[in-house]
Write a protein that holds these residues in place. Structure first.
Motif, short mmCIF file in Angstrom:
data_model
loop_
_atom_site.label_atom_id
_atom_site.label_comp_id
_atom_site.label_asym_id
_atom_site.label_seq_id
_atom_site.Cartn_x
_atom_site.Cartn_y
_atom_site.Cartn_z
N UNK A 76 0.83 -1.21 0.00
CA UNK A 76 0.00 0.00 0.00
C UNK A 76 0.86 1.25 0.00
N UNK A 77 1.79 1.32 -0.96
CA UNK A 77 2.60 2.52 -1.13
C UNK A 77 1.84 3.57 -1.91
N UNK A 78 2.56 4.34 -2.71
CA UNK A 78 1.92 5.45 -3.41
C UNK A 78 0.84 4.97 -4.37
N UNK A 79 1.18 3.98 -5.21
CA UNK A 79 0.20 3.47 -6.17
C UNK A 79 -0.84 2.60 -5.49
N UNK A 80 -0.38 1.58 -4.75
CA UNK A 80 -1.32 0.68 -4.09
C UNK A 80 -2.21 1.40 -3.10
N UNK A 81 -1.65 2.34 -2.36
CA UNK A 81 -2.44 3.08 -1.38
C UNK A 81 -3.50 3.94 -2.04
N UNK A 134 3.53 -4.13 -5.27
CA UNK A 134 4.93 -4.04 -4.84
C UNK A 134 5.83 -3.81 -6.05
N UNK A 135 7.12 -3.55 -5.79
CA UNK A 135 8.10 -3.53 -6.87
C UNK A 135 8.29 -4.96 -7.39
N UNK A 136 8.69 -5.07 -8.64
CA UNK A 136 8.77 -6.38 -9.28
C UNK A 136 9.74 -7.32 -8.57
N UNK A 137 10.82 -6.80 -8.01
CA UNK A 137 11.79 -7.66 -7.35
C UNK A 137 11.23 -8.29 -6.08
N UNK A 138 10.09 -7.79 -5.60
CA UNK A 138 9.49 -8.31 -4.37
C UNK A 138 8.27 -9.19 -4.64
N UNK A 186 8.20 -12.99 -3.09
CA UNK A 186 8.12 -12.98 -1.62
C UNK A 186 6.80 -12.43 -1.13
N UNK A 187 6.28 -11.41 -1.81
CA UNK A 187 5.03 -10.78 -1.37
C UNK A 187 3.84 -11.73 -1.52
N UNK A 188 3.85 -12.55 -2.56
CA UNK A 188 2.72 -13.45 -2.80
C UNK A 188 2.84 -14.78 -2.07
N UNK A 189 4.04 -15.13 -1.60
CA UNK A 189 4.29 -16.46 -1.03
C UNK A 189 3.30 -16.86 0.07
N UNK A 190 2.89 -15.94 0.99
CA UNK A 190 2.02 -16.39 2.08
C UNK A 190 0.54 -16.52 1.70
N UNK A 191 0.15 -16.13 0.50
CA UNK A 191 -1.27 -16.04 0.17
C UNK A 191 -1.74 -17.28 -0.58
N UNK A 211 -4.28 -9.39 -9.22
CA UNK A 211 -4.14 -8.30 -10.19
C UNK A 211 -2.76 -7.70 -10.00
N UNK A 212 -1.93 -7.73 -11.04
CA UNK A 212 -0.57 -7.20 -10.96
C UNK A 212 -0.57 -5.72 -11.34
N UNK A 213 -0.67 -4.86 -10.35
CA UNK A 213 -0.69 -3.41 -10.57
C UNK A 213 0.74 -2.89 -10.46
N UNK A 214 1.59 -3.32 -11.40
CA UNK A 214 3.03 -3.09 -11.30
C UNK A 214 3.61 -2.67 -12.64
N UNK A 215 4.74 -2.00 -12.58
CA UNK A 215 5.51 -1.73 -13.79
C UNK A 215 6.16 -3.01 -14.29
N UNK A 216 6.60 -2.98 -15.53
CA UNK A 216 7.26 -4.15 -16.10
C UNK A 216 6.25 -5.14 -16.65
N UNK A 217 6.78 -6.20 -17.26
CA UNK A 217 5.92 -7.19 -17.93
C UNK A 217 6.20 -8.60 -17.45
#
Length: 320
Positions: free
Chosen positions: A8-13, A75-79, A82-87, A94-100
């Motif tokens: 929940x940073x700038x974009x997610x928040x 989150x940033x793509x490098x994360x 790890x961010x999805x691992x517990x779910x 929905x991947x609301x992230x930069x990159x492809x």
């Protein structure tokens, strides 16, 4: 349906706040001082014409899930991994992230994956606060099922996103839009490395020209700046927010926070990867990838490299 915004940073928040304002059940996932501020003081969302504090539920890690949950990964793509691992892997993501690269990474574990191309200028001036400078909408979001198409859930997500402060579009070719956004994001590393030095425009031009050559050689379609301008129009114009000075983009902000990591492997590095897969050199983007990672690893501040030094590293490569 409940939206769980992971990151929940700038974009997610901003996305979470707008969904909350639209009357939807939202849970923000944050960490550190930002989490503490959101928990105890609420989320302060400031725009060019409003300043509100919203009491959006927040957690600092995984929570028991429901059958109607939708994960929005911001989150940033490098994360991502790890961010999805517990779910749970039966939830839609929905991947609301930069990159492809995020959608394909996510599809390894999650069956229902949606790409989101995000045009949303925002920053965190201090923990618990988000300044979203887009006007009249905070952002425009293209949403589609990955790898392509639309479905009923995707349409519902688009409808929910569009209820307050955001403009959302169903896009069966969402990855074409994300590749177009990737081209624009290639300048992030340049800004992070040299700041606002006038010479940065030439480096960005070289990086984007090289990338277009790579994508065209790989026969990967991408939205052009003209496509983007036609769709966006003046729906997300950047307006000043009283008392707040706009800082740099997401890569600039990563260096400013001294996080030790940067998203460049999934931006400029994506062009390098595609080029290697198809036998097309991408030396300009490789220099940007390598130098941005070095500066992040050494925890140097944004703008710590001279434009002349960067151009010297790129020098010797043919002008495109």
């Amino acid at each position: 349906m409940r939206y769980i915004v992971i990151g929940a940073g700038a974009v997610g928040g901003t996305i979470g706040a707008r969904l909350h304002q639209g009357g939807h059940d939202v849970l923000l996932i944050a960490r550190g001082p930002h989490y503490e501020a959101l928990k105890h003081e609420g989320l302060r969302l400031t725009t060019p014409d409003s300043d509100e504090t919203l009491r959006v539920p927040v957690a600092d890690g995984p929570v028991p899930t429901r059958d109607d949950d939708v994960l929005i990964l911001a989150t940033k793509s490098q994360d991502t991994i790890a961010a999805l691992a517990p779910w749970p892997s039966d939830l839609p993501v929905v991947c609301a992230q930069n990159g492809v690269a995020n959608e394909r990474m996510t599809l390894r574990r999650f069956e229902r994956v949606y790409g989101m191309c995000v045009w949303l200028p925002a920053q965190i001036p201090h923990p618990g606060a988000i300044a979203a400078s887009g006007h009249p909408y905070s952002g425009m979001l293209h949403v589609g099922r990955y790898p392509q198409g639309v479905d009923d859930l995707g349409e519902q997500i688009v409808t929910d996103l569009g209820k307050h402060g955001l403009l959302a579009r169903s896009s069966p070719d969402v990855m074409r839009w994300k590749y177009g956004k990737l081209l624009s994001n290639l300048g992030n590393a340049v800004e992070a490395l040299v700041g606002q030095a006038p010479e940065r425009t030439e480096v960005v031009r070289l990086a984007r020209a090289e990338a277009r050559n790579v994508l065209e050689s790989a026969r990967i379609p991408y939205a052009t700046p003209e496509d983007e301008a036609e769709v966006r129009g003046h729906n997300v114009d950047i307006r000043p927010i009283e008392g707040m000075e706009r800082t740099g983009g997401s890569s600039w902000q990563s260096l400013a926070r001294g996080s030790g990591s940067i998203e460049t492997d999934y931006l400029n590095g994506e062009i390098v990867l595609i080029g290697r897969e198809h036998g097309v050199p991408a030396p300009v983007n490789e220099v940007l990838r390598r130098e941005a990672n070095r500066v992040a690893r050494e925890k140097l501040p944004p703008g710590s490299m001279s434009a002349q030094s960067l151009l010297a590293l790129i020098g010797g490569h043919p002008t495109i």
